[in-house]
Design an enzyme around this catalytic site. Structure first.
Site, PDB file in Angstrom:
ATOM      1  N   CYS A 388       0.818  -1.214   0.000  1.00  0.00           N
ATOM      2  CA  CYS A 388       0.000   0.000   0.000  1.00  0.00           C
ATOM      3  C   CYS A 388       0.857   1.272   0.000  1.00  0.00           C
ATOM      4  O   CYS A 388       1.348   1.662  -1.040  1.00  0.00           O
ATOM      5  CB  CYS A 388      -0.993  -0.034   1.151  1.00  0.00           C
ATOM      6  N   HIS A 517      -3.630  -4.809   0.224  1.00  0.00           N
ATOM      7  CA  HIS A 517      -3.074  -5.420   1.439  1.00  0.00           C
ATOM      8  C   HIS A 517      -3.231  -6.942   1.378  1.00  0.00           C
ATOM      9  O   HIS A 517      -4.209  -7.483   1.902  1.00  0.00           O
ATOM     10  CB  HIS A 517      -3.804  -4.894   2.677  1.00  0.00           C
ATOM     11  N   GLU A 519      -1.848  -9.101   3.045  1.00  0.00           N
ATOM     12  CA  GLU A 519      -1.763  -9.703   4.392  1.00  0.00           C
ATOM     13  C   GLU A 519      -3.133 -10.069   4.960  1.00  0.00           C
ATOM     14  O   GLU A 519      -3.235 -10.992   5.768  1.00  0.00           O
ATOM     15  CB  GLU A 519      -1.006  -8.773   5.353  1.00  0.00           C
TER      16      GLU A 519
HETATM   17  N1  GLN Z   1      -1.693   6.748   3.095  1.00  0.00           N
HETATM   18  C1  GLN Z   1      -1.882   6.041   1.875  1.00  0.00           C
HETATM   19  C2  GLN Z   1      -3.251   6.312   1.257  1.00  0.00           C
HETATM   20  O1  GLN Z   1      -4.168   6.698   1.959  1.00  0.00           O
HETATM   21  C3  GLN Z   1      -1.651   4.556   2.045  1.00  0.00           C
HETATM   22  C4  GLN Z   1      -2.647   3.900   2.936  1.00  0.00           C
HETATM   23  C5  GLN Z   1      -2.198   2.565   3.448  1.00  0.00           C
HETATM   24  O2  GLN Z   1      -1.026   2.236   3.425  1.00  0.00           O
HETATM   25  N2  GLN Z   1      -3.127   1.776   3.939  1.00  0.00           N
HETATM   26  O3  GLN Z   1      -3.438   6.139   0.079  1.00  0.00           O
END
Ligand code: GLN
Length: 548
Positions: A388, A517, A519
Site C-alpha cells: 500500500c 493489502h 496480508e
Molecule cells: N496513506 C496512503 C493512502 O491513503 C496509504 C494507505 C495505506 O497504506 N493503507 O493512500
C-alpha cells in the site's frame, strides 16, 4: 436451529479473548459444524477506521470493505473463512440504525427507549449474521471486560437471547488468574468477582477459561467451581503459549468443543474434518530451525514497539505463514525509518535481512527514511515487498532516482507540490474538501489483472485476482509512461487499466509492491502467494553481511 456461544472477558482486557473465541470456533468447525464469529466493540465509533493505530491497533479490512477490529482477522485466520461486515458491530452502529429507524417511523409512533430497543437491535443483528452465514454455531465475542458500563446493553441482549432459548445459548467467561511474584501462587479471587459481576446482570457463565502464566491446578479449579457455581469440568486451563497457533491443540486436549456440544445436545458429525491441518502446522512451527530474517521498516509510535507490532498484526502473521509454508523459522525485526533520516550510514544494516517489507501507513513522518530504505533495497538487490503506502513510496523513489523527477512526492505529503506522482483519486477530492474522512477510502475487495510476464503472475499462477484495499491515494496515470520508459513494470492494474495495483522492478531478485493489502487474505495453513514468493526470494538471497 442455530446455537450461540457468547465469549465475555473478566478481570482485564488483552488476555486473548479474540483468539480464544476464534480457537473454539475452529475446534467446533473440526467437529463438522458450520461456524462463524461476530465481534462486538462497545465503543461509539461506527467503525475502527477513524481510530489512531496507537488507540486501536490494526484496522482489519473485510472483503466487503468494512474497517473492523483486528479480532475479525483472527476469526478469518482460524476459521479459514471470510467474515463480512454483518459480523461486526459497535455501539455507534447499533444506535445509528435505531435512530435511523425512528426517523423513518419504523417504530410506529412508539416511544423508542434504550431498553428494549437497543438490545433488540443487537439481537436482530446477531440473528441476521447467523442467517446470512448459514451458521450452525455463531460465536459472539463481546469486547471489553464485564463490569464496564459500555458493554451492559450487549450483555442485556445476550441475557434476553438466553432467556428466550435457554438450550441454544452458552456463555464463556475468559478470565485472568494472576500469579503475583511476591505471593508466588495463582489467585482466583478476581475471577470469582468477575463471575459475580456477570451474575449481577443476570448471566451465569457455563464455562470459565482461565488464562494465566501457568496451568490451573485442581485446588483452584474446585475453588472457582464452588464459588462460581460452575462444573469443575467446565473450568478450562489456558496457560500462556509460545504461539497462538498452539491454542487449538491445547484446548482440544481439554475437550472444550466436545463439552460445549454436549451442553447443546449435539455430537461430533460423522464427516467431521478434525484439526489435522493444525496439528501439522504446529509440528512445522515447533521443528522449523532454519531462519528467514525479515525486516519491517515502519514508523515508530511513541507508545513503544509493542503497539507498533499490534498495528501490523496481519503483516506479521502473513510473514510467519509464508515462512512456515517453506518449513522455515520466521525472525521479524522492526526498523524505525526515522533512523535513516538521521543517519543514512545505517542503511547498510539492511544487508542483514533476507528480505525487507515497507508496510502500509499514513502521514508524512518517517517517509524520507522509508524512501531511502527502498532505494537501498533496489540498488542492492535485497528482496523487497511494499504494501500500500509501500507501493506509493516505491513509485516516488523510482520517479526520483530513475526518472530524475527529484521533487516527486504524494499529495498526502505535499498537496501543493509540482510533481505529485501519487495523487488523490478525483472521486475523493470532494469528500476531503468537506472534511469527510470516515469510510471514504478505496476499501474492500477489488479485481486486479496481472501481466503474464510478471513475478506476480508467477506467484499467483493466474491472471485475474482480487485483493483488499484501504487507501485514499493512487499512482498518477500522467507519470506512467515516464516510469515505464525507465524500467518500472506495471505488473497488475484494475481490469480497465486505470488503477495501478502492482509495480515491479524486473532486473531485481524480488522488488514487488502492491497497492492492496495481501496480508488480510493470508491463512496460517497456506500462506499468501505474494508473501510466499517474497519469502522464497528471501531464502535464496546470499547473505552479504554477517548477521549482527
Ligand atoms: N496513506 C496512503 C493512502 O491513503 C496509504 C494507505 C495505506 O497504506 N493503507 O493512500
Amino acid at each position: 436451529m442455530s446455537k450461540f456461544i457468547f465469549v465475555v472477558g473478566g478481570v482485564m482486557s488483552g488476555v486473548g479473548k479474540g483468539v480464544a473465541c476464534a480457537t473454539i470456533g475452529r475446534l467446533l468447525k473440526g467437529k463438522g459444524y458450520k461456524v462463524s464469529a461476530i465481534k462486538v466493540d462497545p465503543y461509539i465509533n461506527v467503525d475502527a477506521g477513524t481510530m489512531n493505530p496507537t488507540e486501536h491497533g490494526e484496522v482489519f479490512v473485510t472483503e466487503d470493505g468494512d474497517e473492523t477490529d483486528q479480532d475479525i482477522g483472527n476469526y478469518e485466520r482460524f476459521l479459514d473463512t471470510n467474515i463480512l461486515s454483518t459480523n461486526y458491530m459497535t455501539t455507534g452502529r447499533v444506535y445509528q440504525s435505531v435512530i435511523e429507524k425512528e426517523r423513518n417511523l419504523e417504530y410506529g409512533g412508539k416511544c423508542v427507549e434504550v431498553v428494549p430497543h437497543i438490545p433488540e437491535e443487537i439481537i436482530r443483528r446477531i440473528t441476521k449474521a447467523t442467517r446470512d452465514t448459514e451458521s450452525d454455531i455463531m460465536m459472539v465475542e463481546i469486547g471489553g471486560t464485564v463490569g464496564e458500563y459500555q458493554s451492559v446493553l450487549f450483555l442485556e441482549a445476550a441475557r434476553m437471547m438466553k432467556m428466550q432459548n435457554s438450550h441454544d445459548v452458552q456463555f464463556i467467561l475468559v478470565s485472568y488468574l494472576p500469579v503475583p511474584s511476591k505471593v508466588g501462587e495463582m489467585k482466583t479471587k478476581p475471577t470469582q468477582y468477575a463471575i459475580r459481576t456477570l451474575n449481577s446482570v443476570g448471566i451465569q457463565p457455563d464455562f470459565v477459561l482461565c488464562r494465566s502464566e501457568k496451568p490451573l491446578d485442581d485446588v483452584r479449579k474446585e475453588k472457582i467451581g464452588i464459588q462460581g457455581n460452575i462444573f469443575p469440568d467446565h473450568i478450562i486451563s489456558a496457560p500462556d503459549v509460545g504461539s497462538i497457533y498452539e491454542i487449538p491443540i491445547n484446548f482440544n486436549r481439554e475437550h472444550v468443543a466436545e463439552k460445549l456440544l454436549k451442553v447443546f445436545g449435539w455430537a461430533t458429525r460423522p464427516d467431521a474434518p478434525g484439526i489435522g491441518d493444525w496439528e501439522k502446522l504446529n509440528n512445522v512451527i515447533l521443528k522449523a530451525e532454519d531462519e528467514v530474517k525479515i525486516g519491517i521498516v515502519g514508523k515508530y509510535f511513541r507508545t513503544g514497539e509493542f503497539v507498533l507490532s499490534d498495528s501490523y498484526i496481519s503483516v506479521i502473521e502473513a510473514v510467519k505463514h509464508a515462512c512456515w509454508h517453506f518449513e522455515k523459522k520466521p525472525v521479524i525485526e522492526w526498523i524505525n525509518s526515522e533512523t535513516y533520516e538521521e543517519d543514512p550510514q545505517k542503511l547498510i544494516e539492511l544487508q542483514k535481512y533476507d528480505g525487507v517489507i515497507i508496510p502500509g501507513g499514513f502521514g508524512s513522518r518517517g517517509i524520507e527514511g522509508k524512501i531511502k530504505a527502498i532505494q537501498y533495497l533496489r540498488e542492492n538487490n535485497i528482496p523487497f515487498l511494499g504494501l500500500c503506502y509501500g507501493l506509493q513510496l516505491a513509485t516516488i523513489e523510482f520517479a526520483r532516482n530513475k526518472c530524475g523527477i527529484m521533487d516527486a512526492t504524494s499529495t498526502e505529503i505535499d498537496k501543493n507540490a509540482p510533481n505529485q506522482v501519487i495523487h488523490i483519486m478525483p472521486e475523493q477530492i470532494e469528500n476531503i474538501e468537506q472534511g469527510k474522512y470516515g469510510s471514504t477510502m478505496r476499501l474492500g475487495s477489488w479485481p486486479c489483472t496481472l501481466a503474464e510476464d510478471s513475478k506476480s503472475f508467477a506467484a499467483y499462477g493466474q491472471k485475474d485476482i482480487t485483493e483488499r484495499h484501504r487507501h485514499r491515494y493512487e499512482v498518477n496515470n500522467e507519470y506512467r509512461p515516464r516510469l515505464e520508459e525507465n524500467g518500472l513494470k506495471f505488473a497488475g492494474t484494475s481490469p480497465d487499466g486505470k488503477l495501478v495495483e502492482i509495480i515491479e522492478v524486473p532486473d531485481h531478485p524480488f522488488f514487488v509492491a502492491c497497492q492492496f493489502h495481501p496480508e488480510f487474505k493470508s491463512r496460517p495453513t497456506k500462506g499468501h502467494p505474494l508473501f510466499n514468493s517474497f519469502i522464497k526470494a528471501a531464502m535464496d538471497k546470499e547473505t552479504k553481511l554477517p548477521l549482527i
